[in-house]
Design a protein around this motif. Structure first.
Motif, PDB file in Angstrom:
ATOM      1  N   PHE A  97       0.833  -1.202   0.000  1.00 32.18           N
ATOM      2  CA  PHE A  97       0.000   0.000   0.000  1.00 32.18           C
ATOM      3  C   PHE A  97       0.872   1.257   0.000  1.00 32.18           C
ATOM      4  O   PHE A  97       1.859   1.342   0.741  1.00 32.18           O
ATOM      5  N   GLY A  98       0.476   2.238  -0.815  1.00 30.88           N
ATOM      6  CA  GLY A  98       1.270   3.452  -0.979  1.00 30.88           C
ATOM      7  C   GLY A  98       1.379   4.304   0.275  1.00 30.88           C
ATOM      8  O   GLY A  98       2.280   5.143   0.373  1.00 30.88           O
ATOM      9  N   GLY A  99       0.487   4.107   1.238  1.00 33.93           N
ATOM     10  CA  GLY A  99       0.554   4.907   2.463  1.00 33.93           C
ATOM     11  C   GLY A  99       1.552   4.382   3.468  1.00 33.93           C
ATOM     12  O   GLY A  99       1.697   4.924   4.557  1.00 33.93           O
ATOM     13  N   GLU A 159      -2.339  12.352  -3.518  1.00 29.77           N
ATOM     14  CA  GLU A 159      -3.257  12.534  -2.412  1.00 29.77           C
ATOM     15  C   GLU A 159      -3.861  13.928  -2.584  1.00 29.77           C
ATOM     16  O   GLU A 159      -3.198  14.825  -3.125  1.00 29.77           O
ATOM     17  N   ARG A 192      -1.399  16.501  -1.410  1.00 24.03           N
ATOM     18  CA  ARG A 192       0.002  16.512  -1.827  1.00 24.03           C
ATOM     19  C   ARG A 192       0.294  15.419  -2.839  1.00 24.03           C
ATOM     20  O   ARG A 192      -0.455  14.458  -2.976  1.00 24.03           O
ATOM     21  N   SER A 222     -11.893   0.708  -2.930  1.00 22.14           N
ATOM     22  CA  SER A 222     -10.853   0.439  -1.952  1.00 22.14           C
ATOM     23  C   SER A 222      -9.527   0.777  -2.631  1.00 22.14           C
ATOM     24  O   SER A 222      -9.488   1.628  -3.520  1.00 22.14           O
ATOM     25  N   PRO A 225     -13.659   9.433  -1.017  1.00 25.40           N
ATOM     26  CA  PRO A 225     -15.115   9.587  -0.941  1.00 25.40           C
ATOM     27  C   PRO A 225     -15.544  11.045  -0.779  1.00 25.40           C
ATOM     28  O   PRO A 225     -16.651  11.408  -1.154  1.00 25.40           O
ATOM     29  N   ALA A 285      -9.883   3.811   9.926  1.00 25.44           N
ATOM     30  CA  ALA A 285     -10.433   4.121   8.595  1.00 25.44           C
ATOM     31  C   ALA A 285     -10.413   2.890   7.684  1.00 25.44           C
ATOM     32  O   ALA A 285     -10.063   2.975   6.517  1.00 25.44           O
ATOM     33  N   HIS A 344      -8.371   0.577   7.765  1.00 23.77           N
ATOM     34  CA  HIS A 344      -7.003   0.086   7.603  1.00 23.77           C
ATOM     35  C   HIS A 344      -6.594  -0.660   8.864  1.00 23.77           C
ATOM     36  O   HIS A 344      -6.778  -0.171   9.970  1.00 23.77           O
ATOM     37  N   LYS A 400     -13.265   7.608  11.806  1.00 24.02           N
ATOM     38  CA  LYS A 400     -12.369   6.532  11.372  1.00 24.02           C
ATOM     39  C   LYS A 400     -12.549   5.232  12.147  1.00 24.02           C
ATOM     40  O   LYS A 400     -11.801   4.284  11.927  1.00 24.02           O
ATOM     41  N   ARG A 417       5.319   8.332  11.485  1.00 24.90           N
ATOM     42  CA  ARG A 417       5.000   8.639  10.090  1.00 24.90           C
ATOM     43  C   ARG A 417       6.151   8.221   9.183  1.00 24.90           C
ATOM     44  O   ARG A 417       5.951   7.684   8.100  1.00 24.90           O
ATOM     45  N   PRO A 459       2.184   7.511   6.643  1.00 21.21           N
ATOM     46  CA  PRO A 459       1.077   8.396   7.023  1.00 21.21           C
ATOM     47  C   PRO A 459      -0.180   7.615   7.381  1.00 21.21           C
ATOM     48  O   PRO A 459      -0.995   8.057   8.188  1.00 21.21           O
ATOM     49  N   LYS A 481      -1.670  10.788  15.695  1.00 19.03           N
ATOM     50  CA  LYS A 481      -1.654  12.248  15.819  1.00 19.03           C
ATOM     51  C   LYS A 481      -1.612  12.670  17.287  1.00 19.03           C
ATOM     52  O   LYS A 481      -1.400  13.828  17.584  1.00 19.03           O
TER      53      LYS A 481
HETATM   54  N1  COA Z   1      -0.387   6.894  -0.567  1.00 19.35           N
HETATM   55  C1  COA Z   1       0.185   7.784   0.244  1.00 19.35           C
HETATM   56  N2  COA Z   1      -0.420   8.304   1.338  1.00 19.35           N
HETATM   57  C2  COA Z   1      -1.660   7.869   1.598  1.00 19.35           C
HETATM   58  C3  COA Z   1      -2.317   6.922   0.796  1.00 19.35           C
HETATM   59  C4  COA Z   1      -1.624   6.430  -0.329  1.00 19.35           C
HETATM   60  N3  COA Z   1      -2.160   5.525  -1.130  1.00 19.35           N
HETATM   61  N4  COA Z   1      -3.536   6.699   1.320  1.00 19.35           N
HETATM   62  C5  COA Z   1      -3.650   7.452   2.413  1.00 19.35           C
HETATM   63  N5  COA Z   1      -2.519   8.173   2.576  1.00 19.35           N
HETATM   64  C6  COA Z   1      -2.237   9.157   3.621  1.00 19.35           C
HETATM   65  C7  COA Z   1      -3.254  10.278   3.579  1.00 19.35           C
HETATM   66  O1  COA Z   1      -2.866  11.309   2.692  1.00 19.35           O
HETATM   67  C8  COA Z   1      -3.232  10.753   5.019  1.00 19.35           C
HETATM   68  O2  COA Z   1      -2.069  11.543   5.194  1.00 19.35           O
HETATM   69  P1  COA Z   1      -2.074  12.883   6.096  1.00 19.35           P
HETATM   70  O3  COA Z   1      -1.897  12.394   7.488  1.00 19.35           O
HETATM   71  O4  COA Z   1      -0.893  13.643   5.586  1.00 19.35           O
HETATM   72  O5  COA Z   1      -3.366  13.584   5.865  1.00 19.35           O
HETATM   73  C9  COA Z   1      -2.989   9.486   5.822  1.00 19.35           C
HETATM   74  O6  COA Z   1      -2.404   8.554   4.888  1.00 19.35           O
HETATM   75  C10 COA Z   1      -4.242   8.854   6.375  1.00 19.35           C
HETATM   76  O7  COA Z   1      -5.101   8.580   5.276  1.00 19.35           O
HETATM   77  P2  COA Z   1      -6.610   8.131   5.380  1.00 19.35           P
HETATM   78  O8  COA Z   1      -6.753   7.055   6.381  1.00 19.35           O
HETATM   79  O9  COA Z   1      -7.111   7.839   4.016  1.00 19.35           O
HETATM   80  O10 COA Z   1      -7.332   9.376   6.019  1.00 19.35           O
HETATM   81  P3  COA Z   1      -7.900  10.676   5.353  1.00 19.35           P
HETATM   82  O11 COA Z   1      -8.176  11.579   6.502  1.00 19.35           O
HETATM   83  O12 COA Z   1      -7.032  11.176   4.257  1.00 19.35           O
HETATM   84  O13 COA Z   1      -9.286  10.211   4.714  1.00 19.35           O
HETATM   85  C11 COA Z   1     -11.264   8.795   4.679  1.00 19.35           C
HETATM   86  C12 COA Z   1     -10.352   9.697   5.515  1.00 19.35           C
HETATM   87  C13 COA Z   1     -12.341   8.213   5.563  1.00 19.35           C
HETATM   88  C14 COA Z   1     -11.898   9.624   3.570  1.00 19.35           C
HETATM   89  C15 COA Z   1     -10.407   7.683   4.081  1.00 19.35           C
HETATM   90  O14 COA Z   1      -9.732   7.038   5.104  1.00 19.35           O
HETATM   91  C16 COA Z   1     -11.138   6.642   3.280  1.00 19.35           C
HETATM   92  O15 COA Z   1     -11.548   6.821   2.156  1.00 19.35           O
HETATM   93  N6  COA Z   1     -11.267   5.474   3.840  1.00 19.35           N
HETATM   94  C17 COA Z   1     -11.798   4.309   3.161  1.00 19.35           C
HETATM   95  C18 COA Z   1     -10.882   3.195   3.517  1.00 19.35           C
HETATM   96  C19 COA Z   1     -10.943   2.016   2.649  1.00 19.35           C
HETATM   97  O16 COA Z   1     -11.418   2.023   1.545  1.00 19.35           O
HETATM   98  N7  COA Z   1     -10.370   0.954   3.185  1.00 19.35           N
HETATM   99  C20 COA Z   1     -10.179  -0.267   2.493  1.00 19.35           C
HETATM  100  C21 COA Z   1     -10.747  -1.427   3.235  1.00 19.35           C
HETATM  101  S1  COA Z   1     -12.296  -1.882   2.502  1.00 19.35           S
END
Ligand code: COA
Ligand code: AMP
Length: 636
Positions: free
Chosen positions: A141-143, A169, A172, A285, A314, A506, A508, A538, A568, A573, A578
């Motif tokens: 996963f990219g995160g 994202e 950024r 997803s 979303p 969230a 994850h 989340k 982080r 991320p 936090k």
């Molecule tokens: N590459 C790099 N960074 C990523 C990433 C990726 N693919 N996906 C998430 N991140 C980063 C985000 O930019 C965020 O960074 P930040 O702390 O600088 O803001 C951090 O990881 C947390 O991301 P996320 O959990 O996605 O939180 P969010 O506040 O950006 O978004 C939601 C909240 C609810 C909109 C989002 O979590 C979401 O769409 N969730 C659905 C989850 C899902 O589909 N899960 C799969 C299981 S079915």
């Protein structure tokens, strides 16, 4: 008798015959000797002796059967403004070409290829091309940060890494290549090179000798008319490894086999999701998670559906109507997402004003998984869409649903808060800690009687021992899900939470144990505890408590910031840590066990009774006061 009861009964009476029959929906190069051999592997293996190829069943077979012009992938990327339809024929051409590229660089059957990719079509091409060669992909996963990628590189020992210049994202651009390069620097194992998909939003500087441009390699292969056929492999050979959080910082390499996986996914498309070949299926997803593997890539394609690859969020890309725009525009029949995504939408558009802007009449059902679907969110969605909102429960380990409402077989009455009933293949029991069955309605450990059905993990990558100790030892004869819950008098499942230190942020899956290892590595930290606290958006968020070393001179505020940055940097991320609180001491039992569960209850404002073995109950008041003053938690 209803269709579900009849089907489940048929499976229970003849489990092997049931899956042998389901397997006829898959094309095999060589049939199996026996559908299940209990003496092979850790708990038995499905379809030994059979030879097959997943890419063949996902692409070649459909093209041969006349689906070539049908759209295989709809790529919809609000973050770049790109929309693209890729037919089965075009996808097959790309995949066969990239398989040739990989083969030219030495990738053979059984070799591993790590994919560290954003949600772009090339990621699916790389997954399918790897499968085409009988090689094994591992998508990260990219995160996740470089350090996490490095641990996966060392465990999987890939021949190559495929990445992109960047992910996008909303806030950024994430440059992936420097992270992949840093991971290789940190890892003991050194892959032969990196193939990079260059994106115009951020073009990476390629390092000669190490990095190769995807487009240039593809163009050269096309020019040479170079394409690779499917390599048949044993049904029991691995298709992929997907790392998921365990209780320590070392992730578990979930192995997915080839034959059983196809059989289970194909069965689920018809019977769980109720979709037909040719229809549009959308799992909102990420390909880095199991939902993405199973229901963005393999199941829809094996079933001959059109899959939506959505590179957006979303909310915020551009607004809380984004999902409904995609459903209308692409004629989506079934949508699968995480409850947290719905909660994010509901928060921004509580009255569903944006929903009104779209024609959602083609959408038959909304499926939720990845975390508990809270009844309030389910009720809101039912009210706004007027279609069944179906919670279903599964894990990276199982690859498809353990419990679901089988919409294709029979729509059972929904009980909000329950993912409904056990799917065929799963004999689910609720046991107390001593391994005794508990009465209906009573909370206990959720376990599955062995053997697991097709599609579930046969083992952990090169680690049968860890597979045994993590899942099979505590309740002999059963697979331990590490979820707690109950089954009511009607046979409905209720999944209430994890029994280990995994938290769900969230949708994850994250390891608080893994985060503790990182926090504890800070030179000023004497000891620490990371817990999950309830969050209305989340589901859960991590919270770290730490005790500084005696005589530590640094400013606690500065250390808190350093810890957030460290997590982080080391995990990524996605860890979403936090809140870090310096405390004078941690609550413990007299034997020194940190009372994480009690701290979680305090943080969530739940009533609790300190264990009789607590060393010093006064610490709980100190913790409660710190939480009250710093994060506003109000213990009862
Ligand atoms: N590459 C790099 N960074 C990523 C990433 C990726 N693919 N996906 C998430 N991140 C980063 C985000 O930019 C965020 O960074 P930040 O702390 O600088 O803001 C951090 O990881 C947390 O991301 P996320 O959990 O996605 O939180 P969010 O506040 O950006 O978004 C939601 C909240 C609810 C909109 C989002 O979590 C979401 O769409 N969730 C659905 C989850 C899902 O589909 N899960 C799969 C299981 S079915
Ligand atoms: P993952 O392996 O990331 O899919 O996470 C699996 C875990 O998520 C499960 O063990 C559960 O704790 C949780 N989970 C997934 N789906 C559900 C659901 N429908 N209801 C409750 N918990 C769920």
């Amino acid at each position: 008798m209803g269709k579900y009861a009849e089907t489940y009964g048929r499976w229970r009476d003849d489990p092997i015959g049931f899956w042998a029959e389901a397997a006829s929906a898959i094309e095999w190069e060589t049939p199996w000797r026996t559908a299940f051999n209990p003496d092979m592997g850790v708990y038995g293996r499905w379809f030994p002796g059979a030879r097959c190829n997943t890419c063949f069943n996902a692409l070649d077979r459909h093209v041969a059967e006349g689906r070539g012009d049908q759209t295989a992938i709809i790529y919809d990327s609000p973050v770049t403004g790109v929309k693209r339809r890729i037919s089965y024929l075009e996808l097959l051409d790309d995949v066969a070409t990239f398989a040739a590229v990989l083969a030219d660089r030495g990738v053979e059957k059984g070799d591993r290829v790590i994919l560290y990719m954003p949600m772009v079509p090339e990621a699916l091409v790389a997954m399918l091309a790897t499968a085409r060669l009988g090689a094994v992909h591992s998508v990260v996963f990219g995160g996740f940060a470089a350090h996490e990628l490095a641990s996966r590189i060392d465990d999987a020992e890939p021949k190559l890494i495929v990445t992109a210049s960047c992910g996008i994202e909303p806030s950024r651009i994430v440059a992936y290549l420097p992270l992949a390069a840093a991971a290789i620097d940190q890892a003991r194992h050194k892959p032969d090179g990196i193939i990079v998909v260059q994106r115009e939003q951020h073009v990476a500087d390629l390092k000669p000798g190490r990095d190769h441009d995807y487009a240039a390699l593809m163009a050269a292969a096309r020019k040479a008319d170079h394409a690779h056929e499917c390599v048949p492999i044993d049904a029991t050979d691995p298709l992929y490894i997907l790392y998921t959080s365990g209780t320590t910082g070392q992730p578990k390499g979930i192995v997915r086999d080839t034959g059983g996986h196809m059989v289970a996914l194909e069965w689920s498309m018809t019977n769980v999701y109720g979709v037909a070949p040719g229809e549009v299926f959308w799992a909102a997803s990420d390909i880095g998670w199991v939902v993405g593997h199973s229901y963005i890539v393999y199941a829809p394609l094996i079933h001959g559906c059109t899959t939506v690859l959505y590179e957006g969020k979303p909310v915020g890309t551009p607004d809380a109507g984004a999902f409904w725009r995609v459903v209308e525009e692409h004629g989506v029949s079934a949508l699968f997402t995480a409850p947290t995504a719905l909660r994010a939408i509901k928060k921004e558009d509580p009255d569903g004003a944006l929903i009104e802007n779209y024609d959602l009449s083609g959408l038959r059902a909304l499926f939720l998984a990845g975390e508990r679907a809270d009844p309030e969110t389910v009720r809101w969605a039912e009210d706004k869409f007027g279609i069944p909102v179906i919670d279903h429960w599964w894990q990276t380990e199982t690859g498809w649903s353990i419990g679901a409402n089988p919409m294709g077989l029979e729509a059972l009455p929904v009980k909000r808060g329950s993912p409904t009933v056990a799917m065929p293949g799963y004999d689910i029991r609720i046991l107390d800690d001593a391994g005794h069955p508990v009465a209906p309605g009573k909370l206990g450990n959720i376990v599955i009687k062995l053997p697991l059905p097709p599609g579930c993990l046969p083992t952990l990558w090169r680690n049968d021992d860890r597979f045994q100790t993590s899942y099979l030892v505590e309740f002999p004869g059963y697979y331990q899900t590490s979820d707690a819950g109950y089954i009511d008098a009607d046979g409905y499942l209720f999944i209430m939470g994890r029994t280990d230190d995994i938290i769900n942020v969230a949708g994850h899956r994250l390891s608080t144990g893994g985060m503790e290892e990182v926090v504890a590595s800070h030179p000023q930290v004497a000891e620490c505890a990371v817990i999950g606290v309830a969050d209305s958006l989340k589901g859960q968020l991590p919270l770290a408590f730490l005790v500084l070393k005696a005589g530590a001179e640094a400013d606690p505020d500065a250390i808190e910031g350093e810890i957030i940055a460290l997590v982080r940097d080391q995990i990524g991320p996605v860890a979403a840590l936090k809140t870090v609180l310096v405390v004078p001491r941690l609550p413990k039992t007299r034997s020194g066990k940190i009372l994480r569960g009690t701290m979680s209850k305090i943080a969530d404002g739940e009533s609790f009774r300190p264990p009789a073995t607590i060393d010093d109950p006064a610490i709980l008041d100190e913790i409660a006061e710190i939480l009250r003053s710093r994060v506003g938690a109000s213990p009862r």
